[in-house]
Motif scaffolding. Sequence first.
Motif: not given
Length: 492
Positions: A289-297
Amino acid sequence: MMYGREKSDSAIVAKKPANKVGMPAAEWAEPRAGTEGNANQQRTRRAQNRESVSQKLERVRQAAKQRRKERFTALLHHVTVEFLEQAFYALRRKAAPGVDGQTWTDYEGNLEGHLRDLHTRIHSGAYRALPVRRRFILKADGKQRPLGVTALEDKIVQRAVVEILNAVYETDFLGFSYGFRPGRSQHDALDALATGITTTPVNWILDADIQGFFDAVNQEWLVRFMEHRIGDTRIIRLVQKWLKAGVLNDGELSVSELGTPQGAVASPLLANVYLHYVFDLWANRWRRREAKGKVIIVRYADDVVVGFQYEADGRRFWDAMRERLAQFALTLHPDKTRLLEFGRYAAERRQERGLGKPETFTFLGFTHVCSKSRRGTFMLRRKSRADRMRAKLRDIKEQLRKRMHEPIPVQGTWLAQVVRGYFAYHAVPMNIHALQSFRHNVMKLWRRTLQRRSQKDGMTWERMERLGTEWLPRAEILHPWPERRFAVKHPR
């Protein structure tokens, strides 16, 4: 590990049980060495009941998977005498005894009688958890880590209950959670992180450290989280008994409202449950919902690494994570948590700004470095942490002093096991120099030990190299490239 909005279900797919189901997924495959000829064991009955228990837990898994919001109100009946026996044989034989002084061998002497009595106490509510005996182990940085030694019967009950709870929670836990889960290892987490960094546009890494996590877990919140899925009050009471058992340190008993005992069989699962609700679900929602780009966790127990395409996302996530953890009595370590520029373009961009090489970060015993291949393309390099290697060599040095007068074949056999065990974990691609350094330093320590055995020093380095060739395994890469193994385990 998870990419974008997709959740990895590789660890929770339930298959229809075959006619002869194998052993359950925890650690029950440990060989039962030294138990042959025990008249108290009835092997045929155990094998049949093992299959029966596996089938029952498979039905629990299927129900948990199909009805994600259902609370399980009847689980304790799975804790049978036979199930407790399986849990007992999954324990380490030579583990240190708890406050009761009971050893594995002593308990096995009258196993059936002990387990029937334990089973009766569990189901009648008469079972009482004993305090955890506190001991300390030395960390690589010279500090001491508190470790709890649980009483034997508490270990048996915890292992049995954890197996039941795993059948429920393995369908709930998210794909980027790797710590202490059946079928998942530290190398799976390392592979997921390496694959994420090299195949997605990751330019920033948040290396997050939750300060004193196991001592800071709020027990009240933990029980409330468990009650989302576990409606069997008898299971909840067992968990509360373990949490309230207290810690015995130098004869003094202390009971706290915070923390789970480190070293207890149930602690890893309880920690995963806590962080599943506190961090995993929240982080996955924030990413969508919040990230503008790619995120890995990637999370392994309380070790968290988050990769971002944009720096702004990383800083907003850092602030939001700090606030989220504070709501549940957790804090980020102010010195060990940092956001650093890392990835395929980090070196070029830092050079343009007149900065030095990209910073490094550590995860699960490896230092992660931005490197280049022979063709000049970006390559993630992982090398063994220098401080951990030095700590291991110090331990070997101390052990060699105690073994100084043992015959060379005895010393060589022991050292071969030590080196082989170190290589089994650290022999990842691009880490050959660390392996060679470790083996070379082991040989130097061995040579000094042999030199001290006599005033006439006849141990030349040429002879030492012959001994090393004869006894010590040579340094070689044992693990595949991370993206290859990750692709096999996550074929999507």
